[in-house]
Write an enzyme that holds these catalytic residues in place. Structure first.
Site, PDB file in Angstrom:
ATOM      1  N   THR A 360       0.822  -1.221   0.000  1.00  0.00           N
ATOM      2  CA  THR A 360       0.000   0.000   0.000  1.00  0.00           C
ATOM      3  C   THR A 360       0.852   1.266   0.000  1.00  0.00           C
ATOM      4  O   THR A 360       2.067   1.228   0.150  1.00  0.00           O
ATOM      5  CB  THR A 360      -0.948   0.005   1.213  1.00  0.00           C
ATOM      6  OG1 THR A 360      -0.193  -0.305   2.392  1.00  0.00           O
ATOM      7  CG2 THR A 360      -2.049  -1.018   1.049  1.00  0.00           C
ATOM      8  N   SER A 386       0.889   8.823   4.933  1.00  0.00           N
ATOM      9  CA  SER A 386       0.384   8.737   3.555  1.00  0.00           C
ATOM     10  C   SER A 386       1.550   9.040   2.636  1.00  0.00           C
ATOM     11  O   SER A 386       2.171  10.098   2.741  1.00  0.00           O
ATOM     12  CB  SER A 386      -0.735   9.742   3.310  1.00  0.00           C
ATOM     13  OG  SER A 386      -1.015   9.822   1.931  1.00  0.00           O
ATOM     14  N   ARG A 387       1.850   8.104   1.719  1.00  0.00           N
ATOM     15  CA  ARG A 387       3.010   8.304   0.850  1.00  0.00           C
ATOM     16  C   ARG A 387       2.672   9.182  -0.358  1.00  0.00           C
ATOM     17  O   ARG A 387       3.525   9.413  -1.193  1.00  0.00           O
ATOM     18  CB  ARG A 387       3.578   6.943   0.414  1.00  0.00           C
ATOM     19  CG  ARG A 387       4.105   6.171   1.600  1.00  0.00           C
ATOM     20  CD  ARG A 387       4.924   4.962   1.238  1.00  0.00           C
ATOM     21  NE  ARG A 387       5.176   4.191   2.454  1.00  0.00           N
ATOM     22  CZ  ARG A 387       4.568   3.055   2.772  1.00  0.00           C
ATOM     23  NH1 ARG A 387       3.673   2.552   1.959  1.00  0.00           N
ATOM     24  NH2 ARG A 387       4.839   2.432   3.886  1.00  0.00           N
ATOM     25  N   VAL A 388       1.415   9.604  -0.452  1.00  0.00           N
ATOM     26  CA  VAL A 388       1.041  10.562  -1.498  1.00  0.00           C
ATOM     27  C   VAL A 388       1.106  11.967  -0.908  1.00  0.00           C
ATOM     28  O   VAL A 388       1.574  12.909  -1.520  1.00  0.00           O
ATOM     29  CB  VAL A 388      -0.358  10.249  -2.063  1.00  0.00           C
ATOM     30  CG1 VAL A 388      -0.840  11.356  -2.986  1.00  0.00           C
ATOM     31  CG2 VAL A 388      -0.329   8.920  -2.806  1.00  0.00           C
TER      32      VAL A 388
END
Length: 524
Positions: A360, A386-388
């Site tokens: 994810t 959150s990697r976004v």
């Protein structure tokens, strides 16, 4: 004269092939062994992996799917009533892969993993179907995630933003509010329904109690969210094959809408634009892995680490890789995945949690200690990520939320230090007081998602010190009155902020003036 058996066999084979070419004959086999949701079949020598097969039982046809190709037999899973399948029953190869109905007719419905109605409505008849298990779109078919998917939960939209096309894991022990976070996100999409930003939601319940899922469906109905939601259920009492296939079914139903962006002018029956954004909730994948393990061991697949077959990573990766933001050439649709994983005693380093974390684009970690101390949603800001990130936030939120995360991190550090009972200087005490108010501000009741503009105003007020003099037990009351003020007396400022979604110097001055005016008149 010695009889050569191989010559006789080859002659018989030729005769059969010639005969079957003249008549349309499907390949037929027989069940030699049947167990908990699986069967071993002799005679399907041309069966393909993943091929759909049909068991002819005394209670009618039952569908199954080929999983293992062995030397003399094939191992298959049974979708449906496996108790009706007996040794010696005839099995027919269909030459097809497993597919399910898709389309507008599923909106508002509760279905099983084969797309059959489980609610009181009519039989599902969409005239369209899609393959359940497909290869995810390649890199060229995608584009970076850049549009926010608002969950309506302040703590998430501010600090752990989710973008359309992202895969964000919801992880935590049982009874810490994982499903509640996902349901809030679904309810919050109501504001977009009927617009160009409409989001179709798919809630997949795997291995849950039927009573629990009935409660979720009732909550969605009361919130008016079933209009744009499909619920796929493989309950705790359903056989393992149904629990195994359910997430793929939900994904296939969502993908139909995601790809609809390529069909210009496509509309729903009410004339609204056909939605191309999808949110899929898989609740939960731990139970799918357990069901798959059961199937694998019954089919004699070798167990790997922690008694799981080694391909459990592939089980989840081929599902979650299907979440994507499509390129403009492909219609710019999106499918966002919110997989849920249940941990044991907070052990995120176990096999399945680490598997899914590595697939994810971030995780929302819910902590039991926070939950039981009254912080709900019980999001641990330190571990959650959150990697976004900011790419999936509106400009105004991105501008004000950076300091929020730092404030909370500093508060947690100081809180531990302050418990030692040492005397604190004024600056440290002020930081502690603000942190406590921010924690209070981020608390949110279940199933009451908040509009992003309201979130921006609340968080701005908190981070800029407008709540510093408000008593801790009055924070929620202050916030409620403040947001009502922005909907009435300061409606112009709210509308401008909602329209621009950015906080220019001029607009920020208007927001500050409105907050000062409200605070001057507030008598909390």
């Amino acid at each position: 004269m010695k009889i050569k058996t191989d010559e006789i066999v080859s002659v018989i084979k030729q005769e059969v092939e010639q005969f079957s070419s003249e008549l349309e004959i499907s390949e037929v086999g027989r069940v030699v062994e049947v167990g908990d949701g699986i069967a071993r079949i002799y005679g399907l020598s041309k069966a393909m992996a993943g091929e759909l097969i049909e068991f002819e039982t005394s209670e009618g046809a039952v569908m199954g799917q080929v999983m293992n190709l062995e030397e003399d037999t094939v191992g298959a899973v049974i979708y449906g009533n496996f108790l009706s399948v007996k040794e010696g029953d005839t099995v027919k190869a269909t030459g097809d892969l497993l597919s399910v109905p898709v389309g507008e007719g599923l909106l508002g419905r509760v279905v099983d993993p084969l797309g059959r109605a489980l609610d009181d409505g009519p039989a599902i008849n969409t005239n369209e179907s899609a393959l359940v298990d497909i290869i995810a779109p390649g890199i060229a078919a995608r584009q970076p995630v850049h549009e926010p998917l608002q969950t309506g939960i302040k703590a998430i939209d501010a600090m752990i933003p989710i973008g359309r096309g992202q895969r964000e894991l919801i992880i935590g022990d049982r009874k810490t509010g994982k499903t509640a976070v996902a349901i809030d996100a679904i309810i919050n999409q109501k504001q977009y329904w009927g617009t160009d930003d409409a989001v179709v939601c798919v809630y997949v319940a795997v291995g849950q109690k039927e009573s629990t899922v009935a409660g979720v469906v009732q909550t969605l109905k009361e919130a008016g969210a079933m209009d744009y939601t499909i619920v796929v259920i493989a309950g705790a009492s359903d056989p393992a094959p149904m629990q195994y296939i359910a997430p793929y079914t939900g994904c296939a139903m969502g993908e139909h809408f995601m790809w609809s962006g390529k069909e210009a002018g496509k509309t729903l029956s009410n004339g609204a634009k056909y939605p191309k954004h999808v949110l899929c909730v898989y609740d939960d994948l731990s139970k799918q892995a357990v069901a798959y393990r059961q199937l694998s061991l019954l089919l004699r697949r070798p167990p790997g680490r922690e008694a799981f077959p080694g391909d459990v990573f592939y089980l989840h990766s081929r599902l979650l890789e299907r979440a994507t933001k499509l390129s403009d050439e492909n219609g710019a649709g999106s499918l966002t995945a919110l997989p849920v994983i249940e941990t044991q005693e907070g052990d995120v380093s176990a096999y399945i949690p680490t598997n899914v974390i590595s697939i994810t684009d971030g995780q929302i970690y819910l902590e039991p200690e926070l939950f039981f101390s009254g912080v709900r949603p019980a999001i641990n800001v330190g571990i959650s990520v959150s990697r976004v990130g900011g790419a999936a936030q509106v400009k105004a939120m991105k501008k004000i939320a950076g300091s929020l995360r730092l404030d909370l991190a500093a508060y947690r550090e100081l809180e531990a230090f302050a418990q030692l009972g040492t005397d604190l200087d004024k600056a440290t005490q002020a930081q502690l007081d603000r942190g406590a108010r921010m924690v209070e501000l981020l608390k949110q009741p279940q199933y009451v998602p908040q509009h992003v503009t309201d979130q921006i105003i609340s968080i701005y007020a908190g981070t800029k010190g407008f709540l510093d003099t408000v008593a801790l037990d009055k924070v929620k009351e202050f916030e409620k009155a403040m947001l009502e003020y922005f909907q009435t007396s300061a409606k112009g400022v709210w509308d401008e902020l909602n329209e621009t979604k950015a906080l220019s110097d001029d607009l920020e001055k208007k927001v500050v003036d409105a907050l000062n005016n409200f605070k001057a008149g507030w008598n909390g």
